[in-house]
Scaffold this motif. Structure first.
Motif, PDB file in Angstrom:
ATOM      1  N   PHE A 244      75.287 -23.378 -91.868  1.00 58.42           N
ATOM      2  CA  PHE A 244      74.220 -22.589 -90.736  1.00 58.42           C
ATOM      3  C   PHE A 244      73.299 -21.934 -91.185  1.00 58.42           C
ATOM      4  O   PHE A 244      73.194 -21.192 -92.105  1.00 58.42           O
ATOM      5  CB  PHE A 244      75.288 -21.930 -89.687  1.00 58.42           C
TER       6      PHE A 244
ATOM      7  N   ARG B 107      69.760 -19.409 -89.699  1.00 57.15           N
ATOM      8  CA  ARG B 107      68.813 -18.831 -88.618  1.00 57.15           C
ATOM      9  C   ARG B 107      67.528 -18.140 -89.250  1.00 57.15           C
ATOM     10  O   ARG B 107      67.670 -17.591 -90.049  1.00 57.15           O
ATOM     11  CB  ARG B 107      69.374 -17.558 -87.938  1.00 57.15           C
ATOM     12  N   THR B 108      66.429 -18.874 -88.807  1.00 56.22           N
ATOM     13  CA  THR B 108      65.085 -18.370 -89.487  1.00 56.22           C
ATOM     14  C   THR B 108      64.605 -17.336 -88.301  1.00 56.22           C
ATOM     15  O   THR B 108      64.240 -18.081 -87.270  1.00 56.22           O
ATOM     16  CB  THR B 108      64.146 -19.499 -90.015  1.00 56.22           C
TER      17      THR B 108
ATOM     18  N   TYR C 102      67.266 -22.346 -85.220  1.00 60.83           N
ATOM     19  CA  TYR C 102      68.767 -22.434 -85.540  1.00 60.83           C
ATOM     20  C   TYR C 102      68.903 -23.860 -86.269  1.00 60.83           C
ATOM     21  O   TYR C 102      68.286 -24.783 -85.535  1.00 60.83           O
ATOM     22  CB  TYR C 102      69.509 -22.270 -84.290  1.00 60.83           C
ATOM     23  N   GLN C 103      69.556 -24.015 -87.329  1.00 55.84           N
ATOM     24  CA  GLN C 103      69.930 -25.300 -87.948  1.00 55.84           C
ATOM     25  C   GLN C 103      71.257 -25.293 -88.353  1.00 55.84           C
ATOM     26  O   GLN C 103      71.891 -24.204 -88.725  1.00 55.84           O
ATOM     27  CB  GLN C 103      69.279 -25.240 -89.212  1.00 55.84           C
ATOM     28  N   VAL C 104      71.959 -26.514 -88.099  1.00 52.02           N
ATOM     29  CA  VAL C 104      73.439 -26.670 -88.473  1.00 52.02           C
ATOM     30  C   VAL C 104      73.347 -27.961 -89.387  1.00 52.02           C
ATOM     31  O   VAL C 104      72.571 -29.025 -88.967  1.00 52.02           O
ATOM     32  CB  VAL C 104      74.176 -26.949 -87.297  1.00 52.02           C
TER      33      VAL C 104
ATOM     34  N   ASP D 234      67.248 -26.501 -83.642  1.00 53.67           N
ATOM     35  CA  ASP D 234      67.063 -25.954 -82.498  1.00 53.67           C
ATOM     36  C   ASP D 234      65.688 -25.116 -82.592  1.00 53.67           C
ATOM     37  O   ASP D 234      65.735 -24.245 -83.479  1.00 53.67           O
ATOM     38  CB  ASP D 234      68.067 -25.305 -81.757  1.00 53.67           C
ATOM     39  N   ASN D 235      64.871 -24.988 -81.430  1.00 53.74           N
ATOM     40  CA  ASN D 235      63.361 -24.075 -81.523  1.00 53.74           C
ATOM     41  C   ASN D 235      62.491 -24.797 -82.937  1.00 53.74           C
ATOM     42  O   ASN D 235      61.902 -23.563 -83.435  1.00 53.74           O
ATOM     43  CB  ASN D 235      63.965 -22.821 -81.464  1.00 53.74           C
TER      44      ASN D 235
ATOM     45  N   SER E 270      60.584 -22.347 -78.156  1.00 53.27           N
ATOM     46  CA  SER E 270      61.910 -22.676 -77.359  1.00 53.27           C
ATOM     47  C   SER E 270      61.665 -23.853 -76.374  1.00 53.27           C
ATOM     48  O   SER E 270      62.797 -24.445 -75.923  1.00 53.27           O
ATOM     49  CB  SER E 270      62.220 -21.419 -76.758  1.00 53.27           C
TER      50      SER E 270
END
Length: 79
Positions: A16, A18-19, A33-35, A57-58, A63
């Motif tokens: 997981f 978050r940047t 956000y990456q998974v 995501d984003n 967004s």
């Protein structure tokens, strides 16, 4: 957090990330956000292949962009 499978030379992993966004971008931004889920498989000897799938995501800190699924593969050599 990788998981070693018993009696197999392969690893399952999930990551997981978050940047953070920046106030210096020319537009309103949000964090990315990456998974990722991957499976590292020993092909032969020191050669490994890792198919993976990621959800982002984003993208580009925007967004207004829909989330996206990305499939991929890595090839690695252990020495």
């Amino acid at each position: 957090m990788p998981i070693q499978l018993q009696q197999h030379d392969s690893v399952l992993g999930v990551a997981f990330a978050r940047t953070g966004d920046s106030d210096h971008l020319a537009y309103s931004s949000d964090p990315i956000y990456q998974v990722e889920a991957y499976w590292r498989i020993n092909a032969m000897g020191p050669l490994y292949v890792s198919p993976d799938i990621q959800y982002i995501d984003n993208a580009d800190f925007r967004s207004d962009r829909d989330g996206v699924l990305v499939g991929g593969a890595r090839i690695g050599v252990e020495f």
